[in-house]
Design a protein around this motif. Structure first.
Motif, PDB file in Angstrom:
ATOM      1  N   VAL A   1     -14.377   6.313   1.945  1.00 23.97           N
ATOM      2  CA  VAL A   1     -14.221   7.357   2.958  1.00 23.97           C
ATOM      3  C   VAL A   1     -14.195   6.664   4.314  1.00 23.97           C
ATOM      4  O   VAL A   1     -15.192   6.085   4.738  1.00 23.97           O
ATOM      5  N   LEU A   2     -13.023   6.696   4.946  1.00 26.61           N
ATOM      6  CA  LEU A   2     -12.824   6.027   6.235  1.00 26.61           C
ATOM      7  C   LEU A   2     -11.733   6.766   6.983  1.00 26.61           C
ATOM      8  O   LEU A   2     -10.754   7.211   6.366  1.00 26.61           O
ATOM      9  N   PHE A   3     -11.881   6.909   8.272  1.00 24.70           N
ATOM     10  CA  PHE A   3     -10.919   7.632   9.125  1.00 24.70           C
ATOM     11  C   PHE A   3     -10.792   9.094   8.714  1.00 24.70           C
ATOM     12  O   PHE A   3      -9.750   9.711   8.888  1.00 24.70           O
ATOM     13  N   GLY A   4     -11.841   9.649   8.125  1.00 26.57           N
ATOM     14  CA  GLY A   4     -11.802  11.041   7.687  1.00 26.57           C
ATOM     15  C   GLY A   4     -10.947  11.260   6.453  1.00 26.57           C
ATOM     16  O   GLY A   4     -10.600  12.387   6.128  1.00 26.57           O
ATOM     17  N   GLU A   5     -10.607  10.190   5.760  1.00 28.29           N
ATOM     18  CA  GLU A   5      -9.790  10.264   4.547  1.00 28.29           C
ATOM     19  C   GLU A   5     -10.545   9.617   3.393  1.00 28.29           C
ATOM     20  O   GLU A   5     -11.396   8.760   3.598  1.00 28.29           O
ATOM     21  N   VAL A   6     -10.180  10.022   2.193  1.00 30.14           N
ATOM     22  CA  VAL A   6     -10.753   9.409   0.992  1.00 30.14           C
ATOM     23  C   VAL A   6      -9.624   8.687   0.272  1.00 30.14           C
ATOM     24  O   VAL A   6      -8.584   9.272  -0.022  1.00 30.14           O
ATOM     25  N   ARG A   7      -9.814   7.418   0.017  1.00 33.18           N
ATOM     26  CA  ARG A   7      -8.864   6.627  -0.762  1.00 33.18           C
ATOM     27  C   ARG A   7      -9.610   6.078  -1.972  1.00 33.18           C
ATOM     28  O   ARG A   7     -10.747   5.630  -1.862  1.00 33.18           O
ATOM     29  N   VAL A   8      -8.954   6.117  -3.108  1.00 33.76           N
ATOM     30  CA  VAL A   8      -9.564   5.596  -4.332  1.00 33.76           C
ATOM     31  C   VAL A   8      -8.878   4.286  -4.692  1.00 33.76           C
ATOM     32  O   VAL A   8      -7.648   4.214  -4.749  1.00 33.76           O
ATOM     33  N   PHE A   9      -9.685   3.262  -4.897  1.00 40.65           N
ATOM     34  CA  PHE A   9      -9.179   1.942  -5.255  1.00 40.65           C
ATOM     35  C   PHE A   9      -9.783   1.512  -6.585  1.00 40.65           C
ATOM     36  O   PHE A   9     -10.851   1.964  -6.967  1.00 40.65           O
ATOM     37  N   HIS A  10      -9.087   0.623  -7.245  1.00 43.86           N
ATOM     38  CA  HIS A  10      -9.525   0.073  -8.527  1.00 43.86           C
ATOM     39  C   HIS A  10     -10.034  -1.342  -8.270  1.00 43.86           C
ATOM     40  O   HIS A  10      -9.300  -2.170  -7.744  1.00 43.86           O
ATOM     41  N   ARG A  11     -11.296  -1.578  -8.605  1.00 42.39           N
ATOM     42  CA  ARG A  11     -11.839  -2.934  -8.464  1.00 42.39           C
ATOM     43  C   ARG A  11     -11.127  -3.835  -9.466  1.00 42.39           C
ATOM     44  O   ARG A  11     -11.073  -3.524 -10.657  1.00 42.39           O
ATOM     45  N   PRO A  12     -10.614  -4.960  -8.996  1.00 41.79           N
ATOM     46  CA  PRO A  12      -9.918  -5.861  -9.922  1.00 41.79           C
ATOM     47  C   PRO A  12     -10.889  -6.540 -10.887  1.00 41.79           C
ATOM     48  O   PRO A  12     -12.028  -6.833 -10.527  1.00 41.79           O
ATOM     49  N   HIS A  13     -10.417  -6.750 -12.095  1.00 38.53           N
ATOM     50  CA  HIS A  13     -11.188  -7.494 -13.077  1.00 38.53           C
ATOM     51  C   HIS A  13     -10.233  -8.013 -14.130  1.00 38.53           C
ATOM     52  O   HIS A  13      -9.188  -7.408 -14.347  1.00 38.53           O
ATOM     53  N   PRO A  14     -10.440  -9.088 -14.787  1.00 36.99           N
ATOM     54  CA  PRO A  14     -11.583  -9.985 -14.639  1.00 36.99           C
ATOM     55  C   PRO A  14     -11.477 -10.871 -13.395  1.00 36.99           C
ATOM     56  O   PRO A  14     -12.459 -11.461 -12.978  1.00 36.99           O
ATOM     57  N   SER A  15     -10.306 -10.953 -12.785  1.00 33.78           N
ATOM     58  CA  SER A  15     -10.149 -11.759 -11.575  1.00 33.78           C
ATOM     59  C   SER A  15     -10.777 -11.043 -10.377  1.00 33.78           C
ATOM     60  O   SER A  15     -10.670  -9.827 -10.261  1.00 33.78           O
ATOM     61  N   PRO A  16     -11.397 -11.784  -9.459  1.00 39.32           N
ATOM     62  CA  PRO A  16     -12.000 -11.149  -8.279  1.00 39.32           C
ATOM     63  C   PRO A  16     -10.993 -10.887  -7.156  1.00 39.32           C
ATOM     64  O   PRO A  16     -11.332 -10.333  -6.132  1.00 39.32           O
ATOM     65  N   ASP A  17      -9.718 -11.272  -7.375  1.00 39.94           N
ATOM     66  CA  ASP A  17      -8.706 -11.165  -6.327  1.00 39.94           C
ATOM     67  C   ASP A  17      -7.951  -9.844  -6.386  1.00 39.94           C
ATOM     68  O   ASP A  17      -7.603  -9.351  -7.457  1.00 39.94           O
ATOM     69  N   THR A  18      -7.676  -9.290  -5.206  1.00 48.54           N
ATOM     70  CA  THR A  18      -6.946  -8.037  -5.069  1.00 48.54           C
ATOM     71  C   THR A  18      -5.462  -8.311  -5.260  1.00 48.54           C
ATOM     72  O   THR A  18      -4.941  -9.291  -4.728  1.00 48.54           O
ATOM     73  N   ASP A  19      -4.759  -7.441  -5.993  1.00 44.38           N
ATOM     74  CA  ASP A  19      -3.331  -7.677  -6.209  1.00 44.38           C
ATOM     75  C   ASP A  19      -2.534  -7.349  -4.948  1.00 44.38           C
ATOM     76  O   ASP A  19      -3.005  -6.678  -4.032  1.00 44.38           O
ATOM     77  N   LYS A  20      -1.304  -7.848  -4.896  1.00 45.24           N
ATOM     78  CA  LYS A  20      -0.471  -7.717  -3.697  1.00 45.24           C
ATOM     79  C   LYS A  20      -0.178  -6.263  -3.336  1.00 45.24           C
ATOM     80  O   LYS A  20      -0.113  -5.911  -2.163  1.00 45.24           O
ATOM     81  N   GLY A  21       0.002  -5.415  -4.326  1.00 41.27           N
ATOM     82  CA  GLY A  21       0.276  -4.006  -4.066  1.00 41.27           C
ATOM     83  C   GLY A  21      -0.885  -3.320  -3.362  1.00 41.27           C
ATOM     84  O   GLY A  21      -0.699  -2.550  -2.422  1.00 41.27           O
ATOM     85  N   ALA A  22      -2.099  -3.622  -3.794  1.00 41.73           N
ATOM     86  CA  ALA A  22      -3.282  -3.038  -3.159  1.00 41.73           C
ATOM     87  C   ALA A  22      -3.456  -3.577  -1.747  1.00 41.73           C
ATOM     88  O   ALA A  22      -3.806  -2.828  -0.832  1.00 41.73           O
ATOM     89  N   VAL A  23      -3.176  -4.859  -1.547  1.00 41.61           N
ATOM     90  CA  VAL A  23      -3.287  -5.451  -0.209  1.00 41.61           C
ATOM     91  C   VAL A  23      -2.291  -4.776   0.736  1.00 41.61           C
ATOM     92  O   VAL A  23      -2.624  -4.420   1.864  1.00 41.61           O
ATOM     93  N   ALA A  24      -1.064  -4.553   0.263  1.00 38.18           N
ATOM     94  CA  ALA A  24      -0.046  -3.891   1.089  1.00 38.18           C
ATOM     95  C   ALA A  24      -0.465  -2.461   1.419  1.00 38.18           C
ATOM     96  O   ALA A  24      -0.273  -1.990   2.544  1.00 38.18           O
ATOM     97  N   SER A  25      -1.047  -1.766   0.454  1.00 34.65           N
ATOM     98  CA  SER A  25      -1.517  -0.400   0.677  1.00 34.65           C
ATOM     99  C   SER A  25      -2.647  -0.365   1.700  1.00 34.65           C
ATOM    100  O   SER A  25      -2.668   0.494   2.599  1.00 34.65           O
ATOM    101  N   ILE A  26      -3.570  -1.291   1.592  1.00 35.01           N
ATOM    102  CA  ILE A  26      -4.686  -1.378   2.532  1.00 35.01           C
ATOM    103  C   ILE A  26      -4.156  -1.703   3.924  1.00 35.01           C
ATOM    104  O   ILE A  26      -4.583  -1.121   4.920  1.00 35.01           O
TER     105      ILE A  26
END
Length: 84
Positions: free
Chosen positions: A48-73
């Motif tokens: 919950v940020l900027f008065g909005e709710v965004r749902v994200f998927h924690r990556p696993h087993p790798s700790p790195d965020t995929d490129k699509g999620a980075v672009a969305s963020i």
């Protein structure tokens, strides 16, 4: 903003979109910006940020965020005036 969060923000806004952004660093950046994070089903989290709710998927087993999620963020932060 602490240097660590500033580096994470710079990495999110870098081109080409990086694939090696650690998810824990992204969550820490959200918290630094004033977000509330809550657990959802499975490995999902609600941010919950900027008065909005965004749902994200924690990556696993790798700790790195995929490129699509980075672009969305990046777009979400950019739309609300957050820049490195």
């Amino acid at each position: 903003m602490k240097r660590k969060h500033a580096k994470t923000l710079e990495l999110i806004f870098s081109r080409p979109t990086p694939g090696g952004v650690r998810w824990t660093d992204v969550e820490a950046l959200f918290l630094e910006l004033g977000a509330e994070i809550s657990e959802r089903e499975g490995s999902r989290i609600a941010v919950v940020l900027f008065g909005e709710v965004r749902v994200f998927h924690r990556p696993h087993p790798s700790p790195d965020t995929d490129k699509g999620a980075v672009a969305s963020i990046r777009k979400w932060l950019d739309d609300h005036g957050v820049k490195p």
